[in-house]
Write a protein that holds these residues in place. Structure first.
Motif: not given
Length: 373
Positions: A134-139, A31-44
């Protein structure tokens, strides 16, 4: 019309309450959102072979939620299985004509995967130094069942047919992932979200993976076994990162309920797969959103479309899904992240940038919907 309807005045089912009590720590992460509201990302995945250019594009187009780019066009060690195998500790793979196979010791193929990984980290660090943290990064890494389907044992059988070996590889991968996450966090100064890619999971569950001979299929993985291993991995990754774990499945009819039950903080899938979905699958999606789990909604084409779509056209499947399930559209800002429908490795460079920009614009529109919506 789906049988699922959200009623704000309706008490949660006993099953939901039991799961929440039994797995309170996992629910906290969900339930904790790590990314900002309204953020978008890509699959990889992305086209090309230049990690510096790819990282610059990602950080420029997806500033609120960039990801470590994957460049499978570089060949051995740059695909999903090769990149993930490069994280293994005290275990290694080699390339044989049929694919990746367990190796007795690290060799050239394994070292190449490690080298590519380091070049990617250098590229991401360079991008961060240019535009800031960035606020957060995905791997992204392969999930345990896709890894087990994509690596052969020494006798040619899939790794997942030996549950003991699969557990050993999972433990080795988690050890390596902890080191990698630490280095990525140090280089970017950002929290790390890990995405598990599980494209082979539905086939493993259905007994649809072919044997080495090609004349039969590997026995179906019982769902309780699949759930147990995924739960262990997601819990461990959450402990490493302190962030929710994303699970991506691009196969038709993704196992939404299973992925929710194992503690995924977000589930990524192609929304077009829901076009002819059964009421049961739509109910799973509704229950997943209602539980607090986020959905990464694949909305933007991953390859160059014949005609350029507008933002409202791209958003339509998400808006229709929300309306059909009976949620308010505010849930798109609260528990949805727009993405391309899958990886972008097959896109042209022009569409790559456009697809990322459209994903970003969808995120902003979810947060502040245009009046025309």
């Amino acid at each position: 019309m789906s049988g699922y309807r959200r009623d704000c005045g309706q008490a949660p089912s006993r099953g939901v309450v039991r799961r929440a009590i039994a797995r309170s720590e996992t629910i906290r992460l969900v339930t904790e959102r790590a990314w900002p509201a309204g953020a978008a990302t890509a699959i990889g995945s992305m086209p090309g072979v230049d990690p510096v250019e790819a990282a610059a594009v990602v950080f420029g187009e997806l500033p609120d939620f960039p990801h470590v780019p994957e460049l499978p066009a570089r060949g051995v060690g740059a695909d999903l299985i090769g990149r993930t195998a490069a994280l293994l500790v005290d275990l290694a793979v080699e390339v044989v004509p049929s694919g990746y196979r367990v190796a007795g010791r690290p060799g050239h193929d394994h070292r190449r995967g490690i080298d590519l990984q380091q070049w990617d980290l250098d590229a991401v660090q360079q991008a961060r130094e240019t535009v800031g943290s960035p606020p957060v990064i995905k791997t992204q890494i392969a999930g345990p069942w896709t890894l087990g389907a994509g690596i052969e044992l020494t006798r040619g059988h899939r790794l997942l047919t030996d549950r003991g070996a699969l557990r050993d590889f999972t433990e080795s991968l988690l050890d390596g992932l902890a080191q990698y996450v630490g280095e990525l966090a140090a280089r970017t100064g950002a929290p790390i979200v890990v995405q598990l890619d599980e494209p082979s999971l539905p086939a493993a569950l259905a007994g649809g993976l072919p044997t080495p001979s090609g004349y039969g299929n590997v026995s179906a993985v019982p769902e309780p076994e699949a759930r147990e291993l995924l739960t262990v991995m997601i819990d461990r990754i959450g402990g490493i990162t302190g962030q929710p774990v994303v699970v991506h499945c691009c196969a038709p009819h993704p196992p939404i309920a299973l992925l929710r039950s194992v503690g995924a903080g977000a589930i990524a899938f192609d929304v077009s797969q829901l076009g002819g979905a059964s009421t049961g699958l739509l109910d799973e999606v509704g229950e997943t959103w209602d539980s607090g789990t986020s959905l990464f909604l694949g909305l933007v084409p991953s390859t160059d479309p014949v005609t350029q779509p507008g933002l409202k056209e791209l958003a339509a499947p998400a808006l229709n899904l929300v309306d059909r399930l009976g949620f308010t559209r505010a849930i798109l800002a609260e528990r949805a992240v727009p993405t391309p429908v899958c990886g972008l490795a097959g896109a042209t460079n022009e569409w790559l940038r456009r697809a990322l920009a459209l994903s970003r614009d969808l995120g902003k529109a979810f947060l502040e919907p245009p009046e025309s919506w």
